[in-house]
Design an enzyme around this catalytic site. Structure first.
Site, PDB file in Angstrom:
ATOM      1  N   GLY A   1     107.084  17.211 -90.176  1.00 53.60           N
ATOM      2  CA  GLY A   1     105.775  17.515 -90.612  1.00 53.60           C
ATOM      3  C   GLY A   1     105.566  18.936 -91.522  1.00 53.60           C
TER       4      GLY A   1
ATOM      5  CE  LYS B   1     120.564  19.864 -67.391  1.00 52.84           C
ATOM      6  NZ  LYS B   1     120.129  18.648 -66.583  1.00 52.84           N
TER       7      LYS B   1
ATOM      8  CE1 TYR C   1     106.283  57.464 -62.411  1.00 51.56           C
ATOM      9  CE2 TYR C   1     107.874  58.114 -63.771  1.00 51.56           C
ATOM     10  CZ  TYR C   1     106.771  58.358 -63.177  1.00 51.56           C
ATOM     11  OH  TYR C   1     105.759  59.217 -63.417  1.00 51.56           O
TER      12      TYR C   1
ATOM     13  CG  HIS D   1      95.145  59.447 -57.343  1.00 56.30           C
ATOM     14  ND1 HIS D   1      96.146  59.303 -57.928  1.00 56.30           N
ATOM     15  CD2 HIS D   1      94.872  60.659 -56.948  1.00 56.30           C
ATOM     16  CE1 HIS D   1      96.907  60.259 -58.103  1.00 56.30           C
ATOM     17  NE2 HIS D   1      95.927  61.049 -57.537  1.00 56.30           N
TER      18      HIS D   1
END
Length: 534
Positions: free
Chosen positions: A47, A149, A227, A286
């Protein structure tokens, strides 16, 4: 279960001879096609992609030339053909596969670059049902999965970054290696999984099935973090398909990368500050607010929020619900702040913050709608919890007066403000508020009495910092996000100086709590709505 064929070992190096390209977003197409062509790789396309490559003067075959079958049914059928998928799935070194390629005149395809129809963008832009259906890609995912695959031979690219890796490998030694192809295959399967997740979630939504039998969540990685909550934990930040302004969609204008805790705290801050119509400031530490205030302008709102708990505010997150101006920015930089987030910022704000290299400045463009629906997720061992977003908003009309003394109009305003904040405080939550700002916040305690005591302590300390003779909680409204199971927590609020209490009600001990409120001269209202936040 199919048994794995006894194939020969996969080769490490594959020199590509043929590439199939089919793109909706054609950014970088011509440069890539040119590089492949110059490397001697034959181009196949479909296309508009084929037309763009041809217009650039490059040799390119239409898929129909390969399949000897025309594109049909408005483009719904073009690549779903054995000569395409045979070329993708053939294990080149397996004798039976090689014989099938030869017998059926199938050409192996070594590189595939596909980006899928823009289904997510169509839905996000408000496209209707039929438009969304037509933007569900069928051939694309099929080719991606076939290619992935057969990664022992095929390099599958689902974005320009992957294609750049392939081009770099070709430029360096004329071939791709197995490690690269495996990496690209893993990325490809993740892309089709996220795509299918978007489609299934949208379709379930169209049917009003919010909790379908199978639930998937797709995400695109925004950041790999140094971390997680602690240095020994790894972490990453992903963006889902939800169209909700916030930390995941924000633009970072300066500062270090956001940490895991930064993201969590910033999300809490921006969701709370969006609750207010007046200029507002929320300071979070916090995951809990330590200071919340509205004001005539942002500078006043920030000053009042900071006064609530300046000790906890150190190293906190500041969220604002207006365009951040220089005057407010100059106040913010007077103490150490981790993140500042606002819908917009003035140009000279960047100049003010430039001296604070580590301060993260985020711009969200707009604010999340507190009343908009949606779902929130929480992981548990072996599963996840899914619930609707808490869109509760209590108004004066919702309040039920249960005490002998009725609250004054000022107390009603303070109660509504306090209850709004309590909705965003970890349970058990107690919030004292007065004159459009928090006076004291008690969060996350195992019993409500201790939360009331902690909030009172914060109110006294804040008053001392302001050289005031009385606690900030004196004359305040007290909000409890869940019912008082016993009178003790309510009596702690009265001792702190609160004169009005707002709570959901519904306890078996409501009568005793109401009697205690009457004896203390408090006005108390029930909302009938609990706003726990665990």
């Amino acid at each position: 279960m199919p048994v794995a064929p006894d194939f020969p070992p996969a080769p490490d190096l594959v020199a590509p001879k043929r590439a199939l390209i089919s793109l909706s977003d054609k950014t970088g197409l011509i440069e890539t096609a040119t590089a492949l062509s110059q490397a001697g790789v034959e181009l196949i396309s479909t296309g508009g992609t084929r037309a763009a490559i041809h217009a650039a003067g490059l040799a390119v075959k239409d898929v129909s030339e390969i399949t000897s079958f025309p594109e049909m049914m408005d483009g719904r059928v073009k690549t779903l053909h054995p000569k395409v998928h045979g070329g993708l799935l053939a294990y080149r070194d397996a004798p039976d596969h090689a014989r099938a390629l030869d017998e059926h005149d199938i050409l192996p395809i070594d590189i595939v670059w596909i980006d899928l129809y823009p289904f997510e963008a169509t839905v996000a832009s408000g496209g209707g049902f039929e438009a969304a259906i037509e933007n569900i890609d069928i051939g694309g995912p099929a080719m991606i999965r076939s290619s992935a695959k057969n990664h022992p031979y095929v390099s599958i690219c689902v974005d320009k970054a992957g294609m750049d890796q392939v081009l770099a490998a070709i430029a360096e030694r004329g071939c791709t290696d197995l490690a690269l192809r495996k990496s690209l295959a893993a990325k490809a399967f993740a892309r089709t999984a996220a795509y299918d997740s978007a489609v299934s979630s949208w379709f379930a939504g169209q049917l009003g099935d919010d909790y379908a039998e199978r639930k998937t969540v797709g995400g695109a990685r925004l950041q790999t973090m140094r971390y997680g909550e602690n240095p020994h934990q790894s972490a990453a930040f992903y963006k889902t398909g939800e169209d909700r302004p916030g930390v995941a969609t924000a633009k970072q204008l300066q500062g270090k990368e956001l940490s895991y805790n930064n993201v969590a705290d910033t999300d809490a801050a921006i969701e709370l500050v969006a609750e207010f119509d007046a200029p507002a400031c929320v300071i979070v530490k916090h995951a809990n607010p330590c200071g919340v205030a509205v004001g005539d302008d942002l500078t006043a709102a920030y000053r009042r929020a900071l006064e609530c708990d300046p000790i906890s505010a150190f190293g906190g997150i500041v969220a604002l619900n207006r365009r951040l101006d220089r005057a407010t920015a100059e106040k913010i930089v007077e103490i150490f702040t981790e993140v500042v987030v606002a819908p917009e910022v003035d140009e000279d704000v960047i100049e003010v913050f430039a001296a604070k290299k580590n301060l993260r400045l985020l711009v969200t463009g707009s604010l999340p709608d507190p009343l908009a629906g949606g779902q929130v997720f929480r992981s548990v061992a072996g599963g996840m919890l899914v619930q609707s977003r808490d869109t509760a908003r209590i108004t004066a009309a919702d309040l039920k007066v249960v005490t002998q003394r009725r609250p004054t109009p000022t107390e009603i305003q303070d109660m509504l403000f306090a209850f709004t904040v309590a909705k965003h405080v970890k349970s058990n939550a107690i919030v004292y508020a007065k004159d459009g700002r928090t006076a004291g916040i008690g969060a996350g305690q195992m019993n409500r009495r201790d939360s009331a005591r902690i909030a009172a302590l914060r109110a006294r300390e804040a008053a001392e910092g302001l050289s005031l003779a009385e606690s900030l909680a004196t004359g305040s409204a007290c909000a409890s996000e869940a019912f008082f199971p016993f009178p003790d927590g309510l009596l702690e609020a009265a001792a702190a100086g609160a004169t009005a209490v707002i709570q959901p009600g519904g306890s078996m001990n409501d009568k005793a709590v109401i009697e205690a409120a009457d004896q203390a001269g408090l006005a108390m209202v029930f909302t009938g709505v609990r706003v726990f936040r665990h």
